[in-house]
Design an enzyme around this catalytic site. Structure first.
Site, mmCIF file in Angstrom:
data_model
loop_
_atom_site.group_PDB
_atom_site.id
_atom_site.type_symbol
_atom_site.label_atom_id
_atom_site.label_comp_id
_atom_site.label_asym_id
_atom_site.label_seq_id
_atom_site.Cartn_x
_atom_site.Cartn_y
_atom_site.Cartn_z
ATOM 1 N N LYS A 101 0.858 -1.190 0.000
ATOM 2 C CA LYS A 101 0.000 0.000 0.000
ATOM 3 C C LYS A 101 0.884 1.227 0.000
ATOM 4 O O LYS A 101 2.042 1.173 0.437
ATOM 5 C CB LYS A 101 -0.883 0.013 1.251
ATOM 6 N N ASP A 141 -6.681 4.363 -4.815
ATOM 7 C CA ASP A 141 -7.394 4.232 -3.532
ATOM 8 C C ASP A 141 -8.077 5.584 -3.301
ATOM 9 O O ASP A 141 -8.297 6.325 -4.263
ATOM 10 C CB ASP A 141 -6.411 3.848 -2.415
HETATM 11 P P1 NAD Z 1 -13.845 7.736 -3.086
HETATM 12 O O1 NAD Z 1 -12.866 8.793 -2.763
HETATM 13 O O2 NAD Z 1 -14.346 7.614 -4.481
HETATM 14 O O3 NAD Z 1 -15.130 7.882 -2.122
HETATM 15 C C1 NAD Z 1 -15.069 8.068 -0.764
HETATM 16 C C2 NAD Z 1 -16.413 8.681 -0.364
HETATM 17 O O4 NAD Z 1 -16.513 8.732 1.052
HETATM 18 C C3 NAD Z 1 -16.613 10.105 -0.861
HETATM 19 O O5 NAD Z 1 -17.921 10.223 -1.400
HETATM 20 C C4 NAD Z 1 -16.513 10.950 0.400
HETATM 21 O O6 NAD Z 1 -17.285 12.136 0.310
HETATM 22 C C5 NAD Z 1 -17.068 9.986 1.410
HETATM 23 N N1 NAD Z 1 -16.763 10.285 2.800
HETATM 24 C C6 NAD Z 1 -15.599 10.703 3.350
HETATM 25 N N2 NAD Z 1 -15.756 10.860 4.676
HETATM 26 C C7 NAD Z 1 -17.027 10.513 4.968
HETATM 27 C C8 NAD Z 1 -17.807 10.469 6.153
HETATM 28 N N3 NAD Z 1 -17.307 10.799 7.337
HETATM 29 N N4 NAD Z 1 -19.101 10.058 6.074
HETATM 30 C C9 NAD Z 1 -19.635 9.716 4.891
HETATM 31 N N5 NAD Z 1 -18.957 9.741 3.747
HETATM 32 C C10 NAD Z 1 -17.676 10.153 3.782
HETATM 33 O O7 NAD Z 1 -13.199 6.379 -2.587
HETATM 34 P P2 NAD Z 1 -13.581 4.890 -2.964
HETATM 35 O O8 NAD Z 1 -12.644 4.443 -4.012
HETATM 36 O O9 NAD Z 1 -15.044 4.769 -3.185
HETATM 37 O O10 NAD Z 1 -13.164 4.177 -1.621
HETATM 38 C C11 NAD Z 1 -14.016 4.115 -0.482
HETATM 39 C C12 NAD Z 1 -13.499 3.057 0.456
HETATM 40 O O11 NAD Z 1 -13.461 1.819 -0.257
HETATM 41 C C13 NAD Z 1 -12.080 3.275 0.980
HETATM 42 O O12 NAD Z 1 -11.981 2.744 2.292
HETATM 43 C C14 NAD Z 1 -11.213 2.432 0.063
HETATM 44 O O13 NAD Z 1 -10.014 2.028 0.688
HETATM 45 C C15 NAD Z 1 -12.151 1.269 -0.170
HETATM 46 N N6 NAD Z 1 -11.841 0.517 -1.383
HETATM 47 C C16 NAD Z 1 -11.949 1.085 -2.625
HETATM 48 C C17 NAD Z 1 -11.594 0.324 -3.733
HETATM 49 C C18 NAD Z 1 -11.745 0.873 -5.130
HETATM 50 O O14 NAD Z 1 -11.438 0.130 -6.070
HETATM 51 N N7 NAD Z 1 -12.225 2.082 -5.324
HETATM 52 C C19 NAD Z 1 -11.150 -0.973 -3.582
HETATM 53 C C20 NAD Z 1 -11.069 -1.538 -2.308
HETATM 54 C C21 NAD Z 1 -11.420 -0.754 -1.212
#
Ligand code: NAD
Length: 407
Positions: A101, A141
């Site tokens: 990571k 991420d």
């Molecule tokens: P992203 O940046 O697209 O979305 C994150 C969202 O969370 C945003 O809409 C943001 O406004 C919101 N957010 C932030 N703080 C918040 C809060 N306190 N309450 C409510 N919403 C809040 O990111 P993503 O790619 O969708 O990733 C989200 C999670 O999923 C992360 O933990 C990431 O590690 C995990 N993840 C993502 C992927 C991927 O392929 N995108 C893969 C595995 C895990």
């Protein structure tokens, strides 16, 4: 703190599986952890130095794999925990990778596009000795995307003196990205939710915390399958609509207003309220440590789907387990992302690209198989799904570690 939580989960799982001493030892600390300065010339001519991170936690099963996060709270403890989870996750979904990571301590929303490009290229210039197509393969991420991956892949290719698409995944299609990658995390989470619903009737109302990449695609997939998404939230706040959201309209409002609570006619919710809402399924798709000892008792959902990494603390896990809440843990629920990243890497190495339905069919096969295996361990050993997924992953890491017969 986050790394401590990850280690607590490991300790819990170790009670249910016999690990070789060398496996236990190698899972205590990362194989490599780098912190480096990234000097960036800002648009106004000044120089700013940002801190970059990359951790390769464990490579027993193959090159390390894991995303790069841009966030003001990024620190080495968090990156270590996320890298550890990646090693476990790649083993749960049974792809030939270890866990890594990376990240930069930055609020990317404060930077212009050109500053962001210089910062991203700077990360790769510093990290190019660590990463590589057969060594360590980053991906997007939180707050990084296909554009950031494109800059980084290009920078690496310049440094390596050859076109190197397999160094990073989550790229745009024009630069060797895979069809289906942009929504793969949610697609995998959706397959798990669907399989879980075949085992038990959980009901169809859904609340989703986090409406970014993972959360919004999950809303789309569940809505299309007849689920009713009654609440969503983003960093600005949450919104509740008893009759359920129309997905297209919600996307339109979020696109225009940059916040979900601008949807007409909703009841506004604060960050905590959405978690404690009366609903059947709670999807956690924001950040870590959201369901804790403090609020776990008040969770009303019957099933939690963890698309975010580490959203539930170990203390909360115990409380939820006692309450009978079925959790599809992050290391399984969000493994669709890394699984299609693996497919992208395979296609890059092959130089031969698959159709979108081929990607989804292969993903479905993997998710269903590993969900079933995890579920059987959960039933046989009478342990929660997270511990069961750990048992599955640790068994696979243990086998590879023993076969390598480390000195
Ligand atoms: P992203 O940046 O697209 O979305 C994150 C969202 O969370 C945003 O809409 C943001 O406004 C919101 N957010 C932030 N703080 C918040 C809060 N306190 N309450 C409510 N919403 C809040 O990111 P993503 O790619 O969708 O990733 C989200 C999670 O999923 C992360 O933990 C990431 O590690 C995990 N993840 C993502 C992927 C991927 O392929 N995108 C893969 C595995 C895990």
């Amino acid at each position: 703190m986050v790394f401590e939580n990850a280690q607590k989960q490991l300790e819990k799982a170790k009670k249910h599986i016999e690990l070789a001493q060398e496996t236990e030892e190698t899972l205590k600390n990362p194989k490599e952890a780098f912190i480096f300065s990234i000097p960036v010339r800002m648009d106004d001519g000044s120089l700013k130095v940002f801190m970059g991170h990359r951790v390769r936690f464990n490579d027993a099963r193959g090159p390390t794999k894991g995303g790069i996060r841009y966030h003001p709270r990024v620190n080495i403890d968090e990156v270590k925990a996320l890298a550890f989870w990646m090693a476990i996750k790649c083993a749960v979904i049974n792809i030939p990778y270890g866990g890594g990571k990376g990240g930069i301590t930055v609020d990317p929303r404060q930077l212009s596009k050109t500053e962001l490009e210089r910062l991203s290229r700077g990360w790769m210039r510093a990290a190019c000795r660590i990463v590589g197509p057969d060594r360590d393969i980053p991906a997007p991420d939180v707050y990084t995307n296909a554009q950031v991956m494109a800059w980084m892949m290009d920078e690496y290719s310049v440094l390596a003196g050859k076109y190197s698409p397999a160094v990073i995944t989550g790229k745009p299609l024009s630069l060797g990205g895979s069809l289906g990658r942009s929504y793969a995390t949610a697609q995998g989470g959706y397959y798990c939710t669907r399989e879980a619903a075949k085992k038990n009737e959980y009901g169809k109302t859904v609340a989703i915390q986090g409406f970014g990449n993972a959360g919004s695609h999950m809303a789309r997939l569940l809505s299309a399958d007849g689920y009713k998404v009654i609440a969503v939230s983003d960093s600005k706040g949450g919104a509740y609509l008893e009759e359920g959201f129309d997905f297209d309209k919600l996307m339109e409002v979020k696109g225009r207003e940059k916040r979900v609570d601008a949807f007409p006619g909703v009841k506004k919710l604060d960050h905590k309220e959405i978690l404690e809402l009366d609903c059947d399924i709670l999807v956690l798709a924001a950040l870590e440590n959201q369901v804790t000892e403090e609020n776990a008792e008040r969770i009303k959902a019957k099933m939690i789907v963890e698309l975010a990494n580490g959203p539930t603390t170990p203390e909360a896990d115990d409380i939820l387990h006692k309450k009978g809440v079925f959790i599809i843990p992050d290391i399984l629920a969000n493994a669709g992302g890394v699984c299609v990243s693996y497919f992208e890497w395979v296609q890059n190495k092959y130089g031969f690209y698959w159709k979108e339905d081929e990607v989804n069919a292969r993903l479905e096969e993997k998710m269903v198989k590993e969900f079933e295996t995890t579920f059987s361990i959960h039933r046989e050993k009478e342990i929660d799904m997270r511990t069961a997924a750990y048992v599955l992953a640790l068994g696979r890491i243990d086998e590879a570690t023993k076969d390598k017969a480390l000195y």
